[in-house]
Enzyme design. Sequence first.
Site, short mmCIF file in Angstrom:
data_model
loop_
_atom_site.label_atom_id
_atom_site.label_comp_id
_atom_site.label_asym_id
_atom_site.label_seq_id
_atom_site.Cartn_x
_atom_site.Cartn_y
_atom_site.Cartn_z
N HIS A 83 0.87 -1.17 0.00
CA HIS A 83 0.00 0.00 0.00
C HIS A 83 0.91 1.22 0.00
O HIS A 83 1.70 1.41 0.93
CB HIS A 83 -0.92 0.00 1.22
N GLU A 86 1.56 3.42 3.07
CA GLU A 86 2.06 2.79 4.30
C GLU A 86 3.57 2.64 4.15
O GLU A 86 4.07 1.74 3.48
CB GLU A 86 1.36 1.45 4.52
N HIS A 190 3.27 -3.69 6.47
CA HIS A 190 2.21 -2.69 6.29
C HIS A 190 2.27 -1.64 7.39
O HIS A 190 3.17 -1.64 8.22
CB HIS A 190 0.83 -3.38 6.32
N GLU A 281 1.98 -5.26 10.68
CA GLU A 281 1.53 -3.87 10.75
C GLU A 281 2.44 -3.16 11.73
O GLU A 281 2.46 -3.48 12.92
CB GLU A 281 0.07 -3.81 11.20
#
EC number: 3.4.17.12
Length: 443
Positions: A83, A86, A190, A281
């Site tokens: 992404h 990110e 991410h 994440e």
Amino acid sequence: MDFPCLWLGLLLPLVAALDFNYHHQEGMEAFLKTVAQNYSSITHLHSIGKSVKGRNLWVLVVGRFPKEHRIGIPEFKYVANMHGDETVGRELLLHLIDYLVTSDGKDPEITNLINSTRIHIMPSMNPDGFEAVKKPDCYYSIGRENYNQYDLNRNFPDAFEYNNVSRQPETVAVMKWLKTETFVLSANLHGGALVASYPFDNGVQATGALYSRSLTPDDDVFQYLAHTYASRNPNMKKGDECKNKMNFPNGVTNGYSWYPLQGGMQDYNYIWAQCFEITLELSCCKYPREEKLPSFWNNNKASLIEYIKQVHLGVKGQVFDQNGNPLPDVIVEVQDRKHICPYRTNKYGEYYLLLLPGSYIINVTVSGHDPHLTKVIIPEKSQNFSALKKDILLPFQGQLDSIPVSNPSCPMIPLYRNLPDHSAATKPSLFLFLVSLLHIFFK
């Protein structure tokens, strides 16, 4: 005193040092090319394809034999910036590259890791998205999707439901890349939360969806891998560092339990590429300020290194016929851990099975022959950055021409739709779950 040499000696570290700034495509390419030139004996830089806008999808390989696979040396990968908005993972991987190459020959741990592992690092899977971000934002920016406005983490074939989306160049490049290497372990970096998420991301009743989870046959290993990363990150392991967001006990979650998604990359890796992948994440804020980058590196450095080491879990080896010929494309799996897409040996007859310490039965299946069972006991600690080595000799002469070169049992369709509602293979026992948690605790 030779003053020109003195000045050159002082200048070189400054030239080689990587700053804690965001590196756009041009700066990232310059850094990667400099590393590849200065450390040519342990690195290999190549592009696996191009983005919609024609930007290279760079991968830097670090290892003692960076340009080609060597039998017995497992393949590992990190992918970031899928992404585009990110961004922390992108910079962390650049700093990881810098740390690996500058520590080789100086730090015994890193030297052993480079000797025993082929490490593939892709700092940006979505360079168009990164360049499209005009105003960095913690929550959402234009740039999450690729140039064609597709979310790349919803763009892969899905094993649970039909994903009839237009496959994007970046996705196709990664899918082709996965076919060229025998990847064993991977992580996808991410931002927007602080958690280590493990498969499945999608699910059906047979994988536990009625219980708000979706578990693989290797759930104990995946939980261990996620805890390995999260437990070494001081903020992630708290589980509640991101305010006004979901809490994650010990910084770990099953992907489906968090939120189901279709067409994700980690499920695709596990089912169709024989590669265990989790999603990391790494920041509550998707695109934090540059001055925060040093703290992100400090918080993730140990986790990034320790996670790479886990590629040496379990057992590895080659399958041979009675004449000592390696057998490609034969099924090698652990009894009671059947994958819906059976794991097979590569063209060298190699197999790699990530397993926690314990006793297992390996089942080798060749078409036209009875299954061959082999018992293995995985010790508590891997030896010298290596999984247990177990070659398997089959009591017949292999007819290599009769062994298919592709896997006909694994078309890219929703394979799980045809499973019965209750599958023991996808529901690890309570005993196995508790054993894995105890192993993590004592580790």
